[in-house]
Motif scaffolding. Structure first.
Motif, mmCIF file in Angstrom:
data_model
loop_
_atom_site.group_PDB
_atom_site.id
_atom_site.type_symbol
_atom_site.label_atom_id
_atom_site.label_comp_id
_atom_site.label_asym_id
_atom_site.label_seq_id
_atom_site.Cartn_x
_atom_site.Cartn_y
_atom_site.Cartn_z
ATOM 1 N N ALA A 128 -20.878 24.798 2.125
ATOM 2 C CA ALA A 128 -19.413 24.719 2.166
ATOM 3 C C ALA A 128 -18.879 24.889 3.586
ATOM 4 N N ARG A 129 -19.643 25.538 4.463
ATOM 5 C CA ARG A 129 -19.146 25.797 5.825
ATOM 6 C C ARG A 129 -19.621 24.785 6.856
ATOM 7 N N ILE A 130 -20.595 23.959 6.479
ATOM 8 C CA ILE A 130 -21.156 23.010 7.445
ATOM 9 C C ILE A 130 -20.069 22.077 7.980
ATOM 10 N N LYS A 131 -19.197 21.622 7.080
ATOM 11 C CA LYS A 131 -18.120 20.717 7.509
ATOM 12 C C LYS A 131 -17.169 21.401 8.489
ATOM 13 N N CYS A 132 -17.018 22.706 8.350
ATOM 14 C CA CYS A 132 -16.180 23.464 9.296
ATOM 15 C C CYS A 132 -16.782 23.367 10.698
ATOM 16 N N ALA A 133 -18.084 23.620 10.767
ATOM 17 C CA ALA A 133 -18.761 23.626 12.066
ATOM 18 C C ALA A 133 -18.822 22.232 12.676
ATOM 19 N N LEU A 134 -18.874 21.213 11.822
ATOM 20 C CA LEU A 134 -19.031 19.843 12.326
ATOM 21 C C LEU A 134 -17.712 19.156 12.674
#
Ligand code: ZN
Length: 163
Positions: free
Chosen positions: A128-134
């Motif tokens: 769920a947080r990968i898109k935040c980092a990307l």
């Protein structure tokens, strides 16, 4: 490992509180606006390219980011890593970061290439947080592709007045 993770957390919070290269600057070659609807993160990002011995290089990346600490820290760390680099080299860094994010916590991040961006290693375990980092990295790639194509600012955002 716990110690490393809390140190990483500290670096993320530091970039979140005091983002590097923040703000929208002129002139710029392309501007994009990307949204991560799952978290509500948003970034408006501008890219300025320059010619370095016949090769395109990153002269500046300026941005305005809203959202969670991961998304904001990630764009701050990214700008610090890629400003001044040839675009080809910055694309390699970006590819390396994408690999790290897709590793589900199994990667050995290349610290020479990724610098402070290794602090997001733990994020790759939380889909769920990968898109935040990307978010910031995807915006940068999009803006750079537009700038290289001479497409300039996307029409939607030309009219948007800066505060
Ligand atoms: Zn987020």
């Amino acid at each position: 490992m716990m110690q490393l993770e809390s140190m990483y957390q500290e670096i993320i919070l530091d970039h979140y509180r005091r983002p590097l290269h923040a703000g929208l600057r002129e002139p710029f070659d392309a501007q994009v606006h990307h949204v991560n609807p799952t978290c509500g993160d948003e970034v408006t990002l501008r890219v300025t390219l320059k010619d370095a011995d016949g090769e395109a290089a990153v002269a500046d990346v300026s941005y305005e980011a809203l959202g969670c600490s991961i998304s904001q820290a990630s764009v701050s760390i990214m700008t610090d890593l890629i400003i001044g680099k040839p675009v080809s080299e910055a694309m390699e860094v970006s590819a390396e970061f994408l690999r790290l994010m897709q590793s589900r916590g199994e990667a050995e991040p290349d610290e020479d290439k990724l610098g402070d961006a290794v602090v997001f290693e733990g994020v790759s375990k939380y889909p769920a947080r990968i898109k935040c980092a990307l978010l910031g990295w995807m915006a940068w790639k999009d803006a750079t592709a537009r700038a290289l194509a001479g497409a300039g600012a996307s029409g939607d955002f030309k009219a948007e007045e800066q505060r």
